[in-house]
Design a protein around this motif. Structure first.
Motif, PDB file in Angstrom:
ATOM      1  N   LEU A  65      59.700  10.662 -35.542  1.00 58.64           N
ATOM      2  CA  LEU A  65      59.182  11.465 -34.437  1.00 58.64           C
ATOM      3  C   LEU A  65      58.004  10.776 -33.746  1.00 58.64           C
ATOM      4  O   LEU A  65      57.399  11.331 -32.837  1.00 58.64           O
ATOM      5  N   GLN A  66      57.665   9.567 -34.220  1.00 49.86           N
ATOM      6  CA  GLN A  66      56.527   8.866 -33.610  1.00 49.86           C
ATOM      7  C   GLN A  66      57.034   7.724 -32.736  1.00 49.86           C
ATOM      8  O   GLN A  66      58.073   7.136 -33.006  1.00 49.86           O
ATOM      9  N   ASP A  67      56.266   7.433 -31.706  1.00 52.23           N
ATOM     10  CA  ASP A  67      56.596   6.320 -30.837  1.00 52.23           C
ATOM     11  C   ASP A  67      56.418   5.016 -31.636  1.00 52.23           C
ATOM     12  O   ASP A  67      55.341   4.771 -32.186  1.00 52.23           O
ATOM     13  N   PRO A  68      57.489   4.186 -31.727  1.00 46.67           N
ATOM     14  CA  PRO A  68      57.400   2.983 -32.571  1.00 46.67           C
ATOM     15  C   PRO A  68      56.229   2.069 -32.199  1.00 46.67           C
ATOM     16  O   PRO A  68      55.589   1.494 -33.079  1.00 46.67           O
ATOM     17  N   VAL A  69      55.926   1.955 -30.921  1.00 48.76           N
ATOM     18  CA  VAL A  69      54.834   1.071 -30.490  1.00 48.76           C
ATOM     19  C   VAL A  69      53.495   1.608 -30.981  1.00 48.76           C
ATOM     20  O   VAL A  69      52.668   0.880 -31.535  1.00 48.76           O
ATOM     21  N   GLU A  70      53.340   2.914 -30.805  1.00 50.88           N
ATOM     22  CA  GLU A  70      52.118   3.589 -31.259  1.00 50.88           C
ATOM     23  C   GLU A  70      51.983   3.476 -32.784  1.00 50.88           C
ATOM     24  O   GLU A  70      50.918   3.164 -33.317  1.00 50.88           O
ATOM     25  N   LEU A  71      53.108   3.690 -33.464  1.00 54.35           N
ATOM     26  CA  LEU A  71      53.135   3.615 -34.931  1.00 54.35           C
ATOM     27  C   LEU A  71      52.677   2.233 -35.396  1.00 54.35           C
ATOM     28  O   LEU A  71      51.829   2.087 -36.269  1.00 54.35           O
ATOM     29  N   ARG A  72      53.245   1.190 -34.783  1.00 55.30           N
ATOM     30  CA  ARG A  72      52.959  -0.188 -35.224  1.00 55.30           C
ATOM     31  C   ARG A  72      51.529  -0.607 -34.907  1.00 55.30           C
ATOM     32  O   ARG A  72      50.997  -1.506 -35.541  1.00 55.30           O
ATOM     33  N   ARG A  73      50.918   0.049 -33.945  1.00 55.65           N
ATOM     34  CA  ARG A  73      49.536  -0.266 -33.605  1.00 55.65           C
ATOM     35  C   ARG A  73      48.607   0.059 -34.781  1.00 55.65           C
ATOM     36  O   ARG A  73      47.579  -0.561 -34.961  1.00 55.65           O
ATOM     37  N   ASN A  74      49.006   1.055 -35.567  1.00 57.65           N
ATOM     38  CA  ASN A  74      48.171   1.470 -36.704  1.00 57.65           C
ATOM     39  C   ASN A  74      48.598   0.824 -38.011  1.00 57.65           C
ATOM     40  O   ASN A  74      48.096   1.156 -39.072  1.00 57.65           O
ATOM     41  N   ILE A  75      49.572  -0.075 -37.935  1.00 55.29           N
ATOM     42  CA  ILE A  75      50.089  -0.701 -39.156  1.00 55.29           C
ATOM     43  C   ILE A  75      50.059  -2.217 -38.987  1.00 55.29           C
ATOM     44  O   ILE A  75      50.725  -2.761 -38.117  1.00 55.29           O
ATOM     45  N   GLY A  76      49.253  -2.886 -39.810  1.00 59.41           N
ATOM     46  CA  GLY A  76      49.252  -4.345 -39.788  1.00 59.41           C
ATOM     47  C   GLY A  76      50.422  -4.846 -40.620  1.00 59.41           C
ATOM     48  O   GLY A  76      50.746  -4.266 -41.640  1.00 59.41           O
TER      49      GLY A  76
ATOM     50  N   SER B 261      43.420  -8.267 -28.590  1.00 56.96           N
ATOM     51  CA  SER B 261      43.507  -8.430 -27.132  1.00 56.96           C
ATOM     52  C   SER B 261      44.307  -7.302 -26.512  1.00 56.96           C
ATOM     53  O   SER B 261      43.911  -6.720 -25.495  1.00 56.96           O
ATOM     54  N   LEU B 262      45.468  -6.981 -27.148  1.00 59.27           N
ATOM     55  CA  LEU B 262      46.291  -5.885 -26.628  1.00 59.27           C
ATOM     56  C   LEU B 262      45.520  -4.574 -26.605  1.00 59.27           C
ATOM     57  O   LEU B 262      45.713  -3.748 -25.722  1.00 59.27           O
ATOM     58  N   LEU B 263      44.634  -4.418 -27.592  1.00 61.08           N
ATOM     59  CA  LEU B 263      43.863  -3.177 -27.667  1.00 61.08           C
ATOM     60  C   LEU B 263      42.664  -3.199 -26.726  1.00 61.08           C
ATOM     61  O   LEU B 263      41.900  -2.230 -26.649  1.00 61.08           O
ATOM     62  N   GLY B 264      42.457  -4.332 -26.025  1.00 63.98           N
ATOM     63  CA  GLY B 264      41.404  -4.398 -25.024  1.00 63.98           C
ATOM     64  C   GLY B 264      39.993  -4.624 -25.567  1.00 63.98           C
ATOM     65  O   GLY B 264      39.017  -4.258 -24.920  1.00 63.98           O
ATOM     66  N   TRP B 265      39.905  -5.222 -26.764  1.00 63.97           N
ATOM     67  CA  TRP B 265      38.570  -5.541 -27.282  1.00 63.97           C
ATOM     68  C   TRP B 265      37.882  -6.533 -26.348  1.00 63.97           C
ATOM     69  O   TRP B 265      38.536  -7.370 -25.719  1.00 63.97           O
ATOM     70  N   ASP B 266      36.535  -6.486 -26.271  1.00 59.60           N
ATOM     71  CA  ASP B 266      35.868  -7.485 -25.431  1.00 59.60           C
ATOM     72  C   ASP B 266      35.839  -8.839 -26.140  1.00 59.60           C
ATOM     73  O   ASP B 266      36.005  -8.918 -27.367  1.00 59.60           O
ATOM     74  N   ASN B 267      35.635  -9.885 -25.351  1.00 62.79           N
ATOM     75  CA  ASN B 267      35.792 -11.257 -25.828  1.00 62.79           C
ATOM     76  C   ASN B 267      34.930 -11.598 -27.025  1.00 62.79           C
ATOM     77  O   ASN B 267      35.401 -12.214 -27.977  1.00 62.79           O
ATOM     78  N   GLN B 268      33.642 -11.206 -26.952  1.00 65.84           N
ATOM     79  CA  GLN B 268      32.740 -11.572 -28.029  1.00 65.84           C
ATOM     80  C   GLN B 268      33.158 -10.924 -29.340  1.00 65.84           C
ATOM     81  O   GLN B 268      33.150 -11.547 -30.392  1.00 65.84           O
ATOM     82  N   ARG B 269      33.610  -9.678 -29.263  1.00 63.38           N
ATOM     83  CA  ARG B 269      34.053  -8.965 -30.460  1.00 63.38           C
ATOM     84  C   ARG B 269      35.271  -9.682 -31.055  1.00 63.38           C
ATOM     85  O   ARG B 269      35.390  -9.821 -32.273  1.00 63.38           O
ATOM     86  N   ILE B 270      36.169 -10.147 -30.191  1.00 65.08           N
ATOM     87  CA  ILE B 270      37.363 -10.851 -30.673  1.00 65.08           C
ATOM     88  C   ILE B 270      36.971 -12.162 -31.349  1.00 65.08           C
ATOM     89  O   ILE B 270      37.445 -12.482 -32.451  1.00 65.08           O
ATOM     90  N   ILE B 271      36.067 -12.911 -30.704  1.00 67.00           N
ATOM     91  CA  ILE B 271      35.644 -14.202 -31.275  1.00 67.00           C
ATOM     92  C   ILE B 271      35.003 -13.996 -32.647  1.00 67.00           C
ATOM     93  O   ILE B 271      35.333 -14.692 -33.613  1.00 67.00           O
ATOM     94  N   ASN B 272      34.133 -13.008 -32.738  1.00 65.97           N
ATOM     95  CA  ASN B 272      33.482 -12.725 -34.029  1.00 65.97           C
ATOM     96  C   ASN B 272      34.503 -12.368 -35.102  1.00 65.97           C
ATOM     97  O   ASN B 272      34.422 -12.826 -36.236  1.00 65.97           O
ATOM     98  N   ARG B 273      35.447 -11.545 -34.705  1.00 65.19           N
ATOM     99  CA  ARG B 273      36.462 -11.079 -35.643  1.00 65.19           C
ATOM    100  C   ARG B 273      37.341 -12.248 -36.127  1.00 65.19           C
ATOM    101  O   ARG B 273      37.617 -12.386 -37.308  1.00 65.19           O
ATOM    102  N   VAL B 274      37.749 -13.105 -35.196  1.00 66.57           N
ATOM    103  CA  VAL B 274      38.596 -14.256 -35.547  1.00 66.57           C
ATOM    104  C   VAL B 274      37.849 -15.172 -36.521  1.00 66.57           C
ATOM    105  O   VAL B 274      38.418 -15.613 -37.532  1.00 66.57           O
ATOM    106  N   ASN B 275      36.583 -15.438 -36.230  1.00 61.88           N
ATOM    107  CA  ASN B 275      35.805 -16.311 -37.122  1.00 61.88           C
ATOM    108  C   ASN B 275      35.667 -15.715 -38.515  1.00 61.88           C
ATOM    109  O   ASN B 275      35.851 -16.406 -39.516  1.00 61.88           O
ATOM    110  N   LEU B 276      35.376 -14.426 -38.548  1.00 67.83           N
ATOM    111  CA  LEU B 276      35.220 -13.742 -39.840  1.00 67.83           C
ATOM    112  C   LEU B 276      36.511 -13.814 -40.661  1.00 67.83           C
ATOM    113  O   LEU B 276      36.504 -14.118 -41.856  1.00 67.83           O
ATOM    114  N   LEU B 277      37.634 -13.559 -39.988  1.00 68.68           N
ATOM    115  CA  LEU B 277      38.919 -13.538 -40.695  1.00 68.68           C
ATOM    116  C   LEU B 277      39.300 -14.931 -41.185  1.00 68.68           C
ATOM    117  O   LEU B 277      39.828 -15.091 -42.288  1.00 68.68           O
TER     118      LEU B 277
END
Ligand SMILES: Nc1ncnc2c1ncn2[C@@H]1O[C@H](COP(=O)(O)OP(=O)(O)OP(=O)(O)O)[C@@H](O)[C@H]1O
Ligand SMILES: [Mg+2]
Length: 326
Positions: free
Chosen positions: A68-79, A102-118
């Motif tokens: 009953l859930q939209d597959p795209v929406e569902l997958r957004r919450n599931i890595g 990026s798809l979720l619209g995070w700002d650039n600096q947040r993405i860069i920080n996250r990528v480095n951390l991961l």
């Protein structure tokens, strides 16, 4: 929470890839699917985010049927980290990891920080790797990037399909440890597929053992190693079971066997059992100290001593229980 209610999957032939599976995966639980090749692990995982639909039965995530859930929406919450990870070859490592943020619209600096951390978390120096392409990394390194990509957007549910499969034992052990300490902080709901018994028992809060699409047993590592629920589970664990028992039980379970008079004054900490040691670690200390009796420490205090025989004796009643159960 994820629930399976009488879920079966057939790919069109007579044989059922998943056969009447019912189980519940709790919020914040690291739940392992363990079984031989072809037992239905990947199929079970792919049904959770609707990459496959069940032939019958119901799967719910957080109380709602996934149908009953939209597959795209569902997958957004599931890595999802895919078995034999395939990164996008025309994108750099950094861009691959950044896809969902990026798809979720995070700002650039947040993405860069996250990528480095991961990247640091999966043991890849961001300076060296972030701008490289997947073809410039080894297979195991690609796989680690796949894990980073799966958890990049910090989803509440993570599906991991043999994420450490192609990685050497030493790196693998380190990644398992890092993953465990990360999970202790983040408390994600993780469904983790492996065919490696020791990986399953090390990581799993609970484990489901699968054979030919049928769940043979669901339980904690302690429960499954102590009391295998069927002849299949017993045979599947085989001689590894004795090691799993030794790894899953602690010295303090033998408290009744402690000799209160510790025959030691100057204690060599290398050869002192800690009450929290696993029985496997304890046996290793008996072996390396060439003695049959060692003092036991709880905190800073010596609380008694223990013989090697009391450790081995401890395993005998366990087997009696198991023979009664199977
Ligand atoms: N797309 C498909 N079409 C037909 N049969 C399939 C398909 N995918 C899987 N199967 C079959 O379903 C069964 C379960 O496969 P699945 O991939 O779930 O196993 P697995 O436990 O993940 O195995 P492995 O450890 O080898 O990855 C197997 O018999 C397999 O051949
Ligand atoms: Mg698989």
């Amino acid at each position: 929470m994820i629930t399976f209610d009488n879920v079966s999957k057939s790919y069109g032939n007579a044989h059922l890839a998943v056969n009447a599976v019912s189980m519940e995966i709790a919020q914040g639980e690291l739940f392992v699917l363990l079984g031989t090749s072809g037992s239905g692990k990947t199929t079970l995982l792919r049904m959770i985010n609707r990459l496959e639909d069940p032939s019958s039965g119901t799967i719910t995530v957080d109380g709602k049927s996934i149908m009953l859930q939209d597959p795209v929406e569902l997958r957004r919450n599931i890595g999802y980290s895919v078995q034999g990870t395939r990164l996008f070859p025309h994108m750099t490592i950094g861009e691959n990891i950044a896809i969902t943020p990026s798809l979720l619209g995070w700002d650039n600096q947040r993405i860069i920080n996250r990528v480095n951390l991961l990247l640091e978390m999966v043991g890849l120096d961001p300076h060296l790797y972030v701008h490289r392409y997947p073809s410039e990394l080894s297979g195991g390194q690609n796989q680690r990037v796949g894990v980073a990509r799966a958890i990049a957007a910090d989803p509440p549910v993570i599906l991991m399909d043999e994420p450490f499969g192609a990685i050497d034992p030493i790196t693998r052990e380190r990644l398992q440890d890092e993953f465990l300490s990360l999970q202790a902080q983040l408390k994600k709901t993780v469904v983790f597929v492996t065919h490696d018994i020791f990986e399953a028992f090390k990581l799993g809060d609970r484990i489901a053992i699968l054979n030919e699409g049928v769940v043979q047993q669901v339980g904690t590592p302690e429960e499954i190693s102590s009391i295998p629920a069927s002849r299949f589970v017993l045979d599947f664990l085989g001689q590894n079971r004795i090691l799993l028992l030794l790894q899953n039980r602690r010295v303090n379970e033998l408290e009744r066997d402690y000799d209160p008079v510790a025959p030691y004054s100057g204690i060599d900490s290398r050869y002192t059992l800690d009450a929290q040691d696993s029985l496997a670690a304890a046996l290793d200390k008996f072996r390396s100290s060439h003695t049959r009796r060692l003092p036991v420490r709880s905190g800073n205090e010596v609380v008694g001593s223990l013989t090697v025989e009391s450790v081995t004796n401890h395993l005998i009643p366990v087997d009696k229980l198991m023979e009664d159960a199977v």
